[in-house]
Design a protein around this motif. Structure first.
Motif, PDB file in Angstrom:
ATOM      1  N   MET A 174      52.876  -1.609 -33.828  1.00  0.00           N
ATOM      2  CA  MET A 174      51.818  -2.474 -34.353  1.00  0.00           C
ATOM      3  C   MET A 174      51.029  -1.705 -35.419  1.00  0.00           C
ATOM      4  N   PRO A 175      51.680  -1.360 -36.546  1.00  0.00           N
ATOM      5  CA  PRO A 175      51.032  -0.492 -37.538  1.00  0.00           C
ATOM      6  C   PRO A 175      49.802  -1.101 -38.193  1.00  0.00           C
ATOM      7  N   ALA A 176      49.746  -2.424 -38.281  1.00  0.00           N
ATOM      8  CA  ALA A 176      48.651  -3.069 -39.010  1.00  0.00           C
ATOM      9  C   ALA A 176      47.285  -2.753 -38.408  1.00  0.00           C
ATOM     10  N   ILE A 177      47.218  -2.625 -37.079  1.00  0.00           N
ATOM     11  CA  ILE A 177      45.911  -2.392 -36.452  1.00  0.00           C
ATOM     12  C   ILE A 177      45.859  -1.128 -35.602  1.00  0.00           C
ATOM     13  N   ALA A 178      46.988  -0.413 -35.463  1.00  0.00           N
ATOM     14  CA  ALA A 178      46.997   0.737 -34.556  1.00  0.00           C
ATOM     15  C   ALA A 178      47.091   2.082 -35.264  1.00  0.00           C
ATOM     16  N   VAL A 179      47.801   2.139 -36.388  1.00  0.00           N
ATOM     17  CA  VAL A 179      48.058   3.431 -37.026  1.00  0.00           C
ATOM     18  C   VAL A 179      46.778   4.064 -37.568  1.00  0.00           C
ATOM     19  N   VAL A 180      45.950   3.280 -38.251  1.00  0.00           N
ATOM     20  CA  VAL A 180      44.729   3.833 -38.847  1.00  0.00           C
ATOM     21  C   VAL A 180      43.782   4.402 -37.788  1.00  0.00           C
ATOM     22  N   PRO A 181      43.454   3.668 -36.716  1.00  0.00           N
ATOM     23  CA  PRO A 181      42.592   4.262 -35.683  1.00  0.00           C
ATOM     24  C   PRO A 181      43.176   5.530 -35.067  1.00  0.00           C
ATOM     25  N   ALA A 182      44.508   5.524 -34.817  1.00  0.00           N
ATOM     26  CA  ALA A 182      45.138   6.700 -34.209  1.00  0.00           C
ATOM     27  C   ALA A 182      45.059   7.907 -35.136  1.00  0.00           C
TER      28      ALA A 182
ATOM     29  N   GLY B  37      39.693  -0.338 -35.467  1.00  0.00           N
ATOM     30  CA  GLY B  37      40.791  -1.155 -34.957  1.00  0.00           C
ATOM     31  C   GLY B  37      40.370  -2.576 -34.658  1.00  0.00           C
ATOM     32  N   VAL B  38      39.177  -2.737 -34.064  1.00  0.00           N
ATOM     33  CA  VAL B  38      38.671  -4.080 -33.766  1.00  0.00           C
ATOM     34  C   VAL B  38      38.445  -4.856 -35.064  1.00  0.00           C
TER      35      VAL B  38
ATOM     36  N   PHE C 219      48.166 -10.487 -35.867  1.00  0.00           N
ATOM     37  CA  PHE C 219      48.744  -9.331 -35.171  1.00  0.00           C
ATOM     38  C   PHE C 219      48.052  -9.132 -33.826  1.00  0.00           C
ATOM     39  N   PHE C 220      46.764  -9.433 -33.796  1.00  0.00           N
ATOM     40  CA  PHE C 220      46.002  -9.329 -32.551  1.00  0.00           C
ATOM     41  C   PHE C 220      45.936 -10.698 -31.896  1.00  0.00           C
ATOM     42  N   GLN C 221      46.467 -10.775 -30.680  1.00  0.00           N
ATOM     43  CA  GLN C 221      46.468 -12.025 -29.930  1.00  0.00           C
ATOM     44  C   GLN C 221      45.544 -11.887 -28.717  1.00  0.00           C
ATOM     45  N   PRO C 222      44.326 -12.402 -28.795  1.00  0.00           N
ATOM     46  CA  PRO C 222      43.431 -12.326 -27.620  1.00  0.00           C
ATOM     47  C   PRO C 222      44.039 -13.054 -26.431  1.00  0.00           C
ATOM     48  N   LEU C 223      43.720 -12.569 -25.247  1.00  0.00           N
ATOM     49  CA  LEU C 223      44.226 -13.231 -24.045  1.00  0.00           C
ATOM     50  C   LEU C 223      43.711 -14.666 -23.979  1.00  0.00           C
ATOM     51  N   GLN C 224      44.597 -15.575 -23.615  1.00  0.00           N
ATOM     52  CA  GLN C 224      44.247 -16.992 -23.604  1.00  0.00           C
ATOM     53  C   GLN C 224      43.691 -17.470 -22.270  1.00  0.00           C
ATOM     54  N   GLU C 225      43.863 -16.652 -21.217  1.00  0.00           N
ATOM     55  CA  GLU C 225      43.417 -17.098 -19.892  1.00  0.00           C
ATOM     56  C   GLU C 225      41.896 -17.247 -19.862  1.00  0.00           C
ATOM     57  N   PRO C 226      41.401 -18.338 -19.321  1.00  0.00           N
ATOM     58  CA  PRO C 226      39.943 -18.513 -19.240  1.00  0.00           C
ATOM     59  C   PRO C 226      39.342 -17.537 -18.242  1.00  0.00           C
ATOM     60  N   TYR C 227      38.155 -17.087 -18.549  1.00  0.00           N
ATOM     61  CA  TYR C 227      37.466 -16.177 -17.642  1.00  0.00           C
ATOM     62  C   TYR C 227      36.331 -16.915 -16.939  1.00  0.00           C
ATOM     63  N   LEU C 228      36.335 -16.845 -15.610  1.00  0.00           N
ATOM     64  CA  LEU C 228      35.290 -17.473 -14.807  1.00  0.00           C
ATOM     65  C   LEU C 228      34.508 -16.372 -14.096  1.00  0.00           C
ATOM     66  N   PHE C 229      33.223 -16.309 -14.383  1.00  0.00           N
ATOM     67  CA  PHE C 229      32.409 -15.248 -13.790  1.00  0.00           C
ATOM     68  C   PHE C 229      32.283 -15.448 -12.281  1.00  0.00           C
ATOM     69  N   ALA C 230      32.511 -14.375 -11.546  1.00  0.00           N
ATOM     70  CA  ALA C 230      32.335 -14.393 -10.089  1.00  0.00           C
ATOM     71  C   ALA C 230      32.197 -12.959  -9.620  1.00  0.00           C
ATOM     72  N   VAL C 231      31.414 -12.753  -8.577  1.00  0.00           N
ATOM     73  CA  VAL C 231      31.243 -11.423  -7.997  1.00  0.00           C
ATOM     74  C   VAL C 231      32.115 -11.325  -6.753  1.00  0.00           C
ATOM     75  N   HIS C 232      33.036 -10.364  -6.762  1.00  0.00           N
ATOM     76  CA  HIS C 232      33.957 -10.177  -5.639  1.00  0.00           C
ATOM     77  C   HIS C 232      33.503  -8.967  -4.824  1.00  0.00           C
ATOM     78  N   VAL C 233      32.987  -9.215  -3.664  1.00  0.00           N
ATOM     79  CA  VAL C 233      32.477  -8.136  -2.807  1.00  0.00           C
ATOM     80  C   VAL C 233      33.641  -7.502  -2.049  1.00  0.00           C
ATOM     81  N   PRO C 234      33.758  -6.160  -2.054  1.00  0.00           N
ATOM     82  CA  PRO C 234      34.834  -5.500  -1.290  1.00  0.00           C
ATOM     83  C   PRO C 234      34.761  -5.849   0.190  1.00  0.00           C
TER      84      PRO C 234
END
Length: 519
Positions: free
Chosen positions: A168-176, A203-204, A217-232
Motif C-alpha cells: 500500500m505505497p500510496a499511504i504507507a511508504v511515506v510515514p514508514a 498517513g491519516v 486506498f483507505f477503506q474505513p471499516l463499514q461495521e456500525p459501532y454501538l457504544f456499550a460498556v462490557h464489564v469483565p
C-alpha cells in the motif's frame, strides 16, 4: 531529583505500543470469530473485557517498576518494559488448541473453555519459571538471549510489516520512511514534535485526501459501532469445566512449550532491556507477567500476556514510563467499550505500522551491537531457526489460501524446498536459536567443554521432542513429545558433543605443551 510521570517521548512510545496491542486485539476479534466460530457477544463481551484488566494491570506495574528504578538510580532515561498480549501464543492457541476443538465439536463455547485452560496452565508454569529465571540469565551468553529476539524481529515483525507497507505505497511508504529518517538519523523536529505522531498524522492525512479525491486506498471499516460498556465477568466455572472433563491434558504438548517459550522470551526481553541500560529484577518481572495471565484466564481471556520485545526501540524514541500508563489505559478502555475497531474507522493501519518496522530494525541491530565483535557469528547462526519458522508460516499461509494443506503437498516438494527440514528447524525455534548461539559463543571462546554441555542439552531436548520433533496431520503441524521423539537429531547432537569434548582435551593438551603448566 524531580521525577515526573510523562515526557514528550512517551507520546511516540505510546503510539508504537498501542499499535502493537491493537493489532493483537484485532487478531483476536478476527480469528475467534472467523476461524473458531465464536459469536460477537463472546468475543466483545467476555474475551476482550478479560484482556482489558490484565493489560492494564501489567502496564501499570511495569510503569511503576521503571519509575522506582529511576528514583533509586537517579536516572531520567529509564524506560518501562513494554507489555501486552503474546502474539505467538495467540496464534498457537488458536490454531493448535481452540480451532481444532471447534472443528471437531462445532461448539465455540467448548473451544473457548479450552483456551482458558491453556492460558491458565501456561501462566502457572510461567510463575514457576520466575524462580529459576536469574539462574538461566547468569549461565546463558548474551548473544544467545539476543539472537532469537533478533530473529523474531527481522522476520515476524520487520518483514511482515515491510510487505504490508509496500503493498500500500500510496499511504504507507511515506510515514514508514519518515519514522526511519527521524529515529535512524536522531533528528530533532521543530517544537520538539514527536516523530511517531507526525508519521501517523501524515498517513491519516494522505489516506483521507486520496479517498476524497476518488482514490479509495483507505477503506474505513463499514461495521456500525454501538457504544456499550462490557464489564469483565469471572470465568472460573468455564475453566474448571474443561479441566475436569479430562480433555485439557491432551493439549499439554502445546501448552508446555508455549509456557516455556513465554518464560524464555521474557528472559530475553529482560536481557535486551539490560543491554540498553535498564536492569530489572527477574523474579518480580516474571511473576507479575504470569499473574496477569492468570487474571486474564479467570476473567475470560484465553490469550496470555507477556513482556514485549522492543524495549531498545521505545527507549531510543525517548519513551520512559508514561507510555506504558497511556497504553494500558487506552487499550483497556477500547476493550471495555467494544471500540477495538473504532480507531480503524478513522486511522489507516498502514499509517501506523512504520513505527513497528523501526522497532524490529533496532532490535536486530542491538543483537549485533551489544555483544563482543567475535560473538557476532553466534548471533548470525542464532537467527536461522527463526528464519525457518517464518518460512514455514509463509508456506502454510500460501497453501491455505490456495485451498491445500501442508499434509497433502509436503511429499511433492522433494528437494525443492526441503520442507521437512524447515518444519524440523522451526519446532521449538526459540530454544534452538539460543542453543546454537550459545554453542557458538563457547566455541569462539575455546571453552569446548561448556559448548559440549549445551550440545548435550540439545540432544536431550531433541530426544524428548521439545525441539525438532513434530507430527504432520491434516489439521496442521502438531508437537510430538515422548521418548525418542526426534532420535536422529538427538544422536547428531550427541556425536557433536563428543567431538567437542575431544576438542576440549586436545586444546588442553596443546595449552600444556605451550606453557608447561598442567591444566
Amino acid at each position: 531529583m524531580k521525577v515526573g510521570w510523562f515526557v514528550r517521548g512517551d507520546i511516540d512510545g505510546f503510539f508504537g505500543l498501542f499499535v502493537d496491542n491493537l493489532l493483537q486485539l484485532m487478531l483476536i476479534a478476527v480469528l475467534c470469530g472467523n476461524v473458531c466460530g465464536m459469536p460477537p457477544d463472546l468475543v466483545f463481551g467476555r474475551i476482550l473485557p478479560g484482556a482489558a484488566l490484565s493489560i492494564l494491570f501489567g502496564n501499570l506495574f511495569y510503569a511503576w517498576q521503571a519509575r522506582k528504578l529511576a528514583i533509586r538510580t537517579g536516572r531520567t532515561d529509564v524506560t518501562a518494559l513494554p507489555y501486552g498480549i503474546n502474539t505467538v501464543s495467540l496464534i498457537a492457541f488458536v490454531f493448535l488448541i481452540i480451532a481444532p476443538i471447534y472443528f471437531e465439536t462445532k461448539d465455540p463455547n467448548l473451544a473457548w473453555q479450552a483456551g482458558l485452560f491453556a492460558c491458565l496452565a501456561s501462566a502457572v508454569l510461567e510463575c514457576v519459571g520466575a524462580f529459576v529465571g536469574d539462574w538461566l540469565r547468569r549461565h546463558t551468553p548474551r548473544a544467545a538471549l539476543l539472537s532469537s529476539l533478533a530473529g523474531i524481529a527481522i522476520t515476524f515483525i520487520s518483514m511482515g510489516f515491510v510487505f504490508q507497507i509496500f503493498a500500500m505505497p500510496a499511504i504507507a511508504v511515506v510515514p514508514a520512511l519518515f519514522v526511519i529518517f527521524v529515529y535512524g538519523g536522531q533528528i530533532k523536529l521543530p517544537l520538539g514534535l514527536p516523530g511517531g505522531f507526525i508519521a501517523v498524522a501524515l498517513g491519516v492525512a494522505m489516506g483521507w485526501i486520496l479517498r476524497l479525491a476518488g482514490y479509495p486506498f483507505f477503506q474505513p471499516l463499514q461495521e456500525p459501532y454501538l457504544f456499550a460498556v462490557h464489564v469483565p465477568k469471572p470465568a472460573f466455572s468455564d475453566m474448571l469445566a474443561f479441566l475436569t472433563n479430562g480433555q485439557g491434558w491432551k493439549y499439554f504438548s502445546v501448552i508446555f512449550p508455549m509456557a516455556l517459550f513465554n518464560v524464555i522470551g521474557s528472559l530475553q526481553n529482560l536481557e535486551s532491556a539490560e543491554a540498553a541500560g535498564d536492569r530489572y529484577d527477574t523474579k518480580s518481572s516474571l511473576l507479575v507477567n504470569g499473574f496477569a495471565s492468570i487474571v486474564a484466564a479467570c476473567l475470560g481471556n484465553p490469550f496470555p500476556t507477556t513482556i514485549y520485545i522492543g524495549h531498545p526501540g521505545w527507549k531510543a524514541m525517548g519513551a520512559r514510563w508514561g507510555y506504558s500508563i497511556l497504553n494500558g489505559v487506552v487499550i483497556s478502555a477500547l476493550c471495555l467499550i467494544g471500540g477495538v475497531t473504532l480507531v480503524l474507522k478513522v486511522v489507516p493501519m498502514e499509517a501506523m505500522i512504520g513505527i513497528l518496522l523501526w522497532i524490529g530494525i533496532i532490535i536486530t541491530a542491538q543483537a549485533f551491537q551489544e555483544v563482543p565483535k567475535k560473538h557476532s557469528v553466534a548471533v548470525a547462526i542464532g537467527l536461522m531457526p527463526a528464519l525457518a519458522a517464518w518460512a514455514l508460516l509463509l508456506v502454510e499461509t500460501t497453501l491455505r489460501k490456495a485451498g491445500a494443506s501442508l499434509y497433502d503437498v509436503a511429499p511433492k516438494f522433494g528437494g525443492d524446498l526441503y520442507v521437512y527440514g524447515i518444519i524440523s528447524m522451526s519446532q521449538g525455534f526459540m530454544l534452538t536459536c539460543m542453543i546454537l548461539s550459545a554453542i557458538m559463543v563457547f566455541v569462539v571462546e575455546r571453552q569446548f567443554f561448556k559448548a559440549a554441555i549445551w550440545t548435550t542439552a540439545a540432544a536431550v531436548l531433541s530426544f524428548f521432542g521439545v525441539i525438532h520433533a513434530y507430527v504432520l496431520t491434516p489439521t496442521g503441524i502438531r508437537n510430538r513429545f515422548g521418548f525418542g521423539a526426534a532420535k536422529a537429531y538427538a544422536l547428531a547432537y550427541l556425536i557433536a558433543a563428543l567431538l567437542l569434548v575431544a576438542l576440549h582435551y586436545y586444546n588442553r593438551g596443546r595449552e600444556t605443551e605451550r606453557t608447561g603448566i598442567v591444566a
